[in-house]
Scaffold this motif. Structure first.
Motif, PDB file in Angstrom:
ATOM      1  N   PHE A   1       0.854  -1.183   0.000  1.00 11.42           N
ATOM      2  CA  PHE A   1       0.000   0.000   0.000  1.00 11.42           C
ATOM      3  C   PHE A   1       0.889   1.232   0.000  1.00 11.42           C
ATOM      4  N   ARG A   2       0.295   2.365  -0.305  1.00 13.80           N
ATOM      5  CA  ARG A   2       1.019   3.627  -0.169  1.00 13.80           C
ATOM      6  C   ARG A   2       0.077   4.654   0.421  1.00 13.80           C
ATOM      7  N   GLN A   3       0.689   5.647   1.031  1.00 11.59           N
ATOM      8  CA  GLN A   3      -0.091   6.689   1.670  1.00 11.59           C
ATOM      9  C   GLN A   3       0.519   8.044   1.392  1.00 11.59           C
ATOM     10  N   PHE A   4      -0.298   8.932   0.826  1.00 10.52           N
ATOM     11  CA  PHE A   4       0.114  10.309   0.590  1.00 10.52           C
ATOM     12  C   PHE A   4      -0.208  11.125   1.832  1.00 10.52           C
ATOM     13  N   PRO A   5       0.530  12.195   2.090  1.00 16.52           N
ATOM     14  CA  PRO A   5       0.257  13.013   3.266  1.00 16.52           C
ATOM     15  C   PRO A   5      -1.195  13.472   3.330  1.00 16.52           C
ATOM     16  N   GLY A   6      -1.833  13.208   4.443  1.00 15.49           N
ATOM     17  CA  GLY A   6      -3.207  13.636   4.619  1.00 15.49           C
ATOM     18  C   GLY A   6      -4.246  12.773   3.937  1.00 15.49           C
ATOM     19  N   LYS A   7      -3.814  11.674   3.328  1.00 15.51           N
ATOM     20  CA  LYS A   7      -4.733  10.800   2.616  1.00 15.51           C
ATOM     21  C   LYS A   7      -4.761   9.419   3.251  1.00 15.51           C
ATOM     22  N   LYS A   8      -5.783   8.652   2.918  1.00 16.34           N
ATOM     23  CA  LYS A   8      -5.873   7.282   3.391  1.00 16.34           C
ATOM     24  C   LYS A   8      -4.937   6.390   2.577  1.00 16.34           C
ATOM     25  N   ARG A   9      -4.582   5.259   3.166  1.00 14.59           N
ATOM     26  CA  ARG A   9      -3.738   4.316   2.440  1.00 14.59           C
ATOM     27  C   ARG A   9      -4.500   3.732   1.252  1.00 14.59           C
ATOM     28  N   GLU A  10      -3.768   3.568   0.149  1.00 12.13           N
ATOM     29  CA  GLU A  10      -4.368   2.966  -1.031  1.00 12.13           C
ATOM     30  C   GLU A  10      -3.531   1.785  -1.480  1.00 12.13           C
ATOM     31  N   GLY A  11      -4.211   0.784  -1.985  1.00 14.82           N
ATOM     32  CA  GLY A  11      -3.512  -0.406  -2.414  1.00 14.82           C
ATOM     33  C   GLY A  11      -2.702  -0.160  -3.681  1.00 14.82           C
ATOM     34  N   VAL A  12      -1.580  -0.854  -3.786  1.00  9.33           N
ATOM     35  CA  VAL A  12      -0.741  -0.786  -4.978  1.00  9.33           C
ATOM     36  C   VAL A  12      -0.763  -2.144  -5.684  1.00  9.33           C
ATOM     37  N   ALA A  13      -0.455  -3.205  -4.953  1.00 12.61           N
ATOM     38  CA  ALA A  13      -0.437  -4.549  -5.526  1.00 12.61           C
ATOM     39  C   ALA A  13      -0.521  -5.564  -4.396  1.00 12.61           C
ATOM     40  N   GLY A  14      -1.068  -6.727  -4.704  1.00 15.36           N
ATOM     41  CA  GLY A  14      -1.205  -7.753  -3.685  1.00 15.36           C
ATOM     42  C   GLY A  14      -1.094  -9.151  -4.254  1.00 15.36           C
ATOM     43  N   ILE A  15      -0.721 -10.087  -3.384  1.00 14.57           N
ATOM     44  CA  ILE A  15      -0.667 -11.515  -3.722  1.00 14.57           C
ATOM     45  C   ILE A  15      -1.515 -12.252  -2.698  1.00 14.57           C
ATOM     46  N   ASP A  16      -2.449 -13.068  -3.169  1.00 19.64           N
ATOM     47  CA  ASP A  16      -3.265 -13.799  -2.198  1.00 19.64           C
ATOM     48  C   ASP A  16      -2.565 -15.102  -1.815  1.00 19.64           C
ATOM     49  N   ASN A  17      -3.220 -15.900  -1.000  1.00 19.47           N
ATOM     50  CA  ASN A  17      -2.579 -17.095  -0.468  1.00 19.47           C
ATOM     51  C   ASN A  17      -2.447 -18.224  -1.487  1.00 19.47           C
ATOM     52  N   GLU A  18      -2.961 -18.015  -2.689  1.00 22.60           N
ATOM     53  CA  GLU A  18      -2.761 -18.993  -3.765  1.00 22.60           C
ATOM     54  C   GLU A  18      -1.860 -18.453  -4.851  1.00 22.60           C
ATOM     55  N   GLY A  19      -1.292 -17.279  -4.606  1.00 22.92           N
ATOM     56  CA  GLY A  19      -0.371 -16.722  -5.583  1.00 22.92           C
ATOM     57  C   GLY A  19      -1.010 -15.843  -6.638  1.00 22.92           C
ATOM     58  N   LEU A  20      -2.311 -15.617  -6.542  1.00 20.79           N
ATOM     59  CA  LEU A  20      -2.971 -14.720  -7.492  1.00 20.79           C
ATOM     60  C   LEU A  20      -2.578 -13.283  -7.186  1.00 20.79           C
ATOM     61  N   ILE A  21      -2.362 -12.505  -8.242  1.00 20.56           N
ATOM     62  CA  ILE A  21      -1.848 -11.141  -8.111  1.00 20.56           C
ATOM     63  C   ILE A  21      -2.873 -10.142  -8.601  1.00 20.56           C
ATOM     64  N   THR A  22      -2.943  -9.022  -7.931  1.00 20.54           N
ATOM     65  CA  THR A  22      -3.792  -7.932  -8.375  1.00 20.54           C
ATOM     66  C   THR A  22      -3.022  -6.623  -8.278  1.00 20.54           C
ATOM     67  N   PHE A  23      -3.336  -5.694  -9.164  1.00 20.63           N
ATOM     68  CA  PHE A  23      -2.694  -4.381  -9.181  1.00 20.63           C
ATOM     69  C   PHE A  23      -3.756  -3.296  -9.150  1.00 20.63           C
ATOM     70  N   ALA A  24      -3.407  -2.182  -8.526  1.00 23.25           N
ATOM     71  CA  ALA A  24      -4.221  -0.988  -8.665  1.00 23.25           C
ATOM     72  C   ALA A  24      -3.991  -0.414 -10.060  1.00 23.25           C
ATOM     73  N   ASP A  25      -4.964   0.327 -10.563  1.00 24.76           N
ATOM     74  CA  ASP A  25      -4.825   0.913 -11.895  1.00 24.76           C
ATOM     75  C   ASP A  25      -3.582   1.793 -11.992  1.00 24.76           C
ATOM     76  N   SER A  26      -3.234   2.464 -10.895  1.00 24.10           N
ATOM     77  CA  SER A  26      -2.081   3.368 -10.904  1.00 24.10           C
ATOM     78  C   SER A  26      -0.766   2.634 -11.067  1.00 24.10           C
ATOM     79  N   ALA A  27      -0.760   1.343 -10.750  1.00 26.10           N
ATOM     80  CA  ALA A  27       0.478   0.570 -10.792  1.00 26.10           C
ATOM     81  C   ALA A  27       0.538  -0.400 -11.966  1.00 26.10           C
ATOM     82  N   ARG A  28      -0.622  -0.756 -12.485  1.00 24.55           N
ATOM     83  CA  ARG A  28      -0.649  -1.770 -13.550  1.00 24.55           C
ATOM     84  C   ARG A  28       0.177  -1.319 -14.733  1.00 24.55           C
ATOM     85  N   GLY A  29       1.071  -2.189 -15.183  1.00 29.93           N
ATOM     86  CA  GLY A  29       1.928  -1.891 -16.318  1.00 29.93           C
ATOM     87  C   GLY A  29       3.263  -1.297 -15.919  1.00 29.93           C
ATOM     88  N   ARG A  30       3.356  -0.771 -14.694  1.00 23.56           N
ATOM     89  CA  ARG A  30       4.619  -0.176 -14.226  1.00 23.56           C
ATOM     90  C   ARG A  30       5.208  -0.921 -13.042  1.00 23.56           C
TER      91      ARG A  30
END
Length: 121
Positions: A37-66
């Motif tokens: 996750f990441r957090q900007f000053p004064g903002k709530k934490r937002e997800g960037v990318a995650g791996i679940d317990n079976e290895g499936l991966i997800t990305f936030a739109d801001s991170a996908r491709g980069r």
């Protein structure tokens, strides 16, 4: 007690890359879910990318491709590599863990202390 320790943050110029690491310890259930996750000053934490317990991966739109999320074979270290960094990527980056699947919801049970990423133009 699950402990998460992030490292790898720092200052880079626009267009640069960074690889963040998160060392995970203290859990006995190998089916743990991990995320960045990441957090900007004064903002709530937002997800960037995650791996679940079976290895499936997800990305936030801001991170996908980069960004790439990965972990070592022992599931003890989680990595996040971000390419083509932009000033708007400047934030505190956190590693999170939970036995339940949370995807990119900021409801994980365990959190690290964070590592700062600063991107200058």
């Amino acid at each position: 007690q699950v402990q998460l320790v992030e490292s790898g943050g720092g200052s880079v110029q626009t267009g640069g890359s960074l690889t963040l690491s998160c060392t995970v310890s203290g859990y006995t259930d190998s089916r743990i879910c991990l995320a960045w996750f990441r957090q900007f000053p004064g903002k709530k934490r937002e997800g960037v990318a995650g791996i679940d317990n079976e290895g499936l991966i997800t990305f936030a739109d801001s991170a996908r491709g980069r960004a790439t999320i990965s972990q070592d074979s022992a599931r003890r270290t989680l990595f996040l590599r971000i390419n083509d960094l932009k000033p708007e990527d400047t934030a505190m980056y956190y590693c999170a863990a939970d036995p339940e699947v949370r995807w990119l919801l900021p409801t994980y049970e365990y959190w690290g202390q964070g590592t700062q990423v600063t991107v200058s133009s």
